[in-house]
Design a protein around this motif. Sequence first.
Motif, PDB file in Angstrom:
ATOM      1  N   HIS A  43       1.141   2.519  17.649  1.00 34.50           N
ATOM      2  CA  HIS A  43      -0.226   2.027  17.505  1.00 34.50           C
ATOM      3  C   HIS A  43      -0.242   0.556  17.881  1.00 34.50           C
ATOM      4  O   HIS A  43       0.534  -0.232  17.335  1.00 34.50           O
ATOM      5  N   VAL A  44      -1.097   0.171  18.824  1.00 31.65           N
ATOM      6  CA  VAL A  44      -1.197  -1.218  19.256  1.00 31.65           C
ATOM      7  C   VAL A  44      -2.542  -1.780  18.800  1.00 31.65           C
ATOM      8  O   VAL A  44      -3.597  -1.238  19.147  1.00 31.65           O
ATOM      9  N   ALA A  81       0.811  -1.218   0.000  1.00 32.30           N
ATOM     10  CA  ALA A  81       0.000   0.000   0.000  1.00 32.30           C
ATOM     11  C   ALA A  81       0.845   1.269   0.000  1.00 32.30           C
ATOM     12  O   ALA A  81       0.419   2.302  -0.524  1.00 32.30           O
ATOM     13  N   LEU A  82       2.041   1.203   0.584  1.00 38.97           N
ATOM     14  CA  LEU A  82       2.852   2.401   0.782  1.00 38.97           C
ATOM     15  C   LEU A  82       4.124   2.417  -0.061  1.00 38.97           C
ATOM     16  O   LEU A  82       5.022   3.211   0.200  1.00 38.97           O
ATOM     17  N   ASP A  83       4.205   1.515  -1.043  1.00 39.48           N
ATOM     18  CA  ASP A  83       5.408   1.404  -1.880  1.00 39.48           C
ATOM     19  C   ASP A  83       6.630   1.202  -0.983  1.00 39.48           C
ATOM     20  O   ASP A  83       7.617   1.937  -1.057  1.00 39.48           O
ATOM     21  N   ALA A 101      -5.212  -4.633   9.013  1.00 39.77           N
ATOM     22  CA  ALA A 101      -4.363  -3.976   8.014  1.00 39.77           C
ATOM     23  C   ALA A 101      -4.975  -2.642   7.584  1.00 39.77           C
ATOM     24  O   ALA A 101      -4.277  -1.633   7.460  1.00 39.77           O
ATOM     25  N   SER A 102      -6.285  -2.640   7.368  1.00 42.02           N
ATOM     26  CA  SER A 102      -6.967  -1.418   6.962  1.00 42.02           C
ATOM     27  C   SER A 102      -6.890  -0.352   8.051  1.00 42.02           C
ATOM     28  O   SER A 102      -6.627   0.823   7.775  1.00 42.02           O
ATOM     29  N   GLU A 103      -7.107  -0.767   9.310  1.00 43.49           N
ATOM     30  CA  GLU A 103      -7.038   0.180  10.424  1.00 43.49           C
ATOM     31  C   GLU A 103      -5.633   0.750  10.578  1.00 43.49           C
ATOM     32  O   GLU A 103      -5.456   1.936  10.887  1.00 43.49           O
ATOM     33  N   THR A 104      -4.632  -0.089  10.370  1.00 42.25           N
ATOM     34  CA  THR A 104      -3.245   0.363  10.504  1.00 42.25           C
ATOM     35  C   THR A 104      -2.896   1.373   9.413  1.00 42.25           C
ATOM     36  O   THR A 104      -2.262   2.398   9.676  1.00 42.25           O
ATOM     37  N   LEU A 105      -3.313   1.088   8.207  1.00 42.41           N
ATOM     38  CA  LEU A 105      -3.064   2.040   7.118  1.00 42.41           C
ATOM     39  C   LEU A 105      -3.754   3.377   7.386  1.00 42.41           C
ATOM     40  O   LEU A 105      -3.179   4.444   7.139  1.00 42.41           O
ATOM     41  N   SER A 106      -4.975   3.317   7.902  1.00 39.70           N
ATOM     42  CA  SER A 106      -5.696   4.550   8.231  1.00 39.70           C
ATOM     43  C   SER A 106      -4.949   5.338   9.292  1.00 39.70           C
ATOM     44  O   SER A 106      -4.809   6.563   9.196  1.00 39.70           O
ATOM     45  N   PHE A 107      -4.436   4.635  10.305  1.00 38.33           N
ATOM     46  CA  PHE A 107      -3.655   5.290  11.357  1.00 38.33           C
ATOM     47  C   PHE A 107      -2.428   5.991  10.781  1.00 38.33           C
ATOM     48  O   PHE A 107      -2.148   7.150  11.083  1.00 38.33           O
ATOM     49  N   LEU A 108      -1.698   5.294   9.936  1.00 37.12           N
ATOM     50  CA  LEU A 108      -0.471   5.836   9.366  1.00 37.12           C
ATOM     51  C   LEU A 108      -0.745   7.042   8.476  1.00 37.12           C
ATOM     52  O   LEU A 108      -0.017   8.031   8.497  1.00 37.12           O
TER      53      LEU A 108
END
Length: 320
Positions: A298-299, A30-32, A309-316
């Motif tokens: 983020h835990v 997702a983030l290259d 995975a989706s929640e982590t990407l949103s956080f980042l």
Amino acid sequence: MTASDTPAVIVVGGPTASGKSALALDLAEALDGVVINADSMQVYAELAILTARPGPADLARAPHRLYGVLPAATRCSAAAWCDMALAEIGLAQKAGRRPIVVGGPGLSRRALTDGWSPTPPVPEEIRRATVELHESLGGEAFHAELMRWDPKMARRLAPGDTQRLIRAWEVMVATNRSLADWQQEAGAGPPPGMVFDWIVLAPPRDALYAACNGRFRAMVAAGALEEARALLALDLDPELPAMKAVGVPELAAHLRGETDLETAIARAQQATRNLAKRQTTWFRHQIPVAGARVQRSHVARAQYSEKIASETLSFLRNSG
């Protein structure tokens, strides 16, 4: 975004079998990004199956670095790994890609984020004498002796943690100082301007232990026994780190005719659960807070999933 124009290095952690490698791969797509290994056993070329190293399908989805790069006949220290990891991070950033460091013992990652405080070299004769002492006493008695002379380190280590017990003892003998004291000294830190985002998977114990059990059976089905047989055929020093990887001693006992396969599997599953428990405890107490080198953490208190995975990407994305 960091104070500079360079995005933070992402550090993905969590106990074994929590799904951190799958999460790191999703983030890399997702983030290259470039996935950089921090697992102390996945660096060894001969241990692909028993360390759950990413397979060909994963390698095709995103670049992976520091996997299977060293022979099992070598010792990879946290300091040596840190040097290799910083080099790979630099190459990824120069290429405009996001470095994503995943796996490994807490000490390696803290060496990366906080800097490495090296201990003086230990003379080879002290190391040999320490190994011989451990062999003569056994794990329980050796741990009890370490408790007398270096209670700080002894309280951190289990009687079965042979490699780290030996390391603690040899440093104490060579320097007349606890390894715990050496590790507390402030390191030089990473290169100026480099900061980190920590992502940690923290699944419930029942789910984690079930994953540990299932994964080892899957390893055996995938050829772990043959991998252990090939490693033993190299006739390496049994004190080398690769020879102590979870599953290697247990399957070796079976190959020597000392246990049946089901007993070996059960013991390896228990060793995996024990490792997961120790790692869970470490993360519970050592997750870094925001500061000069860690800008946020983020835990996710769950096993890896597409939702995580989706929640982590949103956080980042939202907090960067």
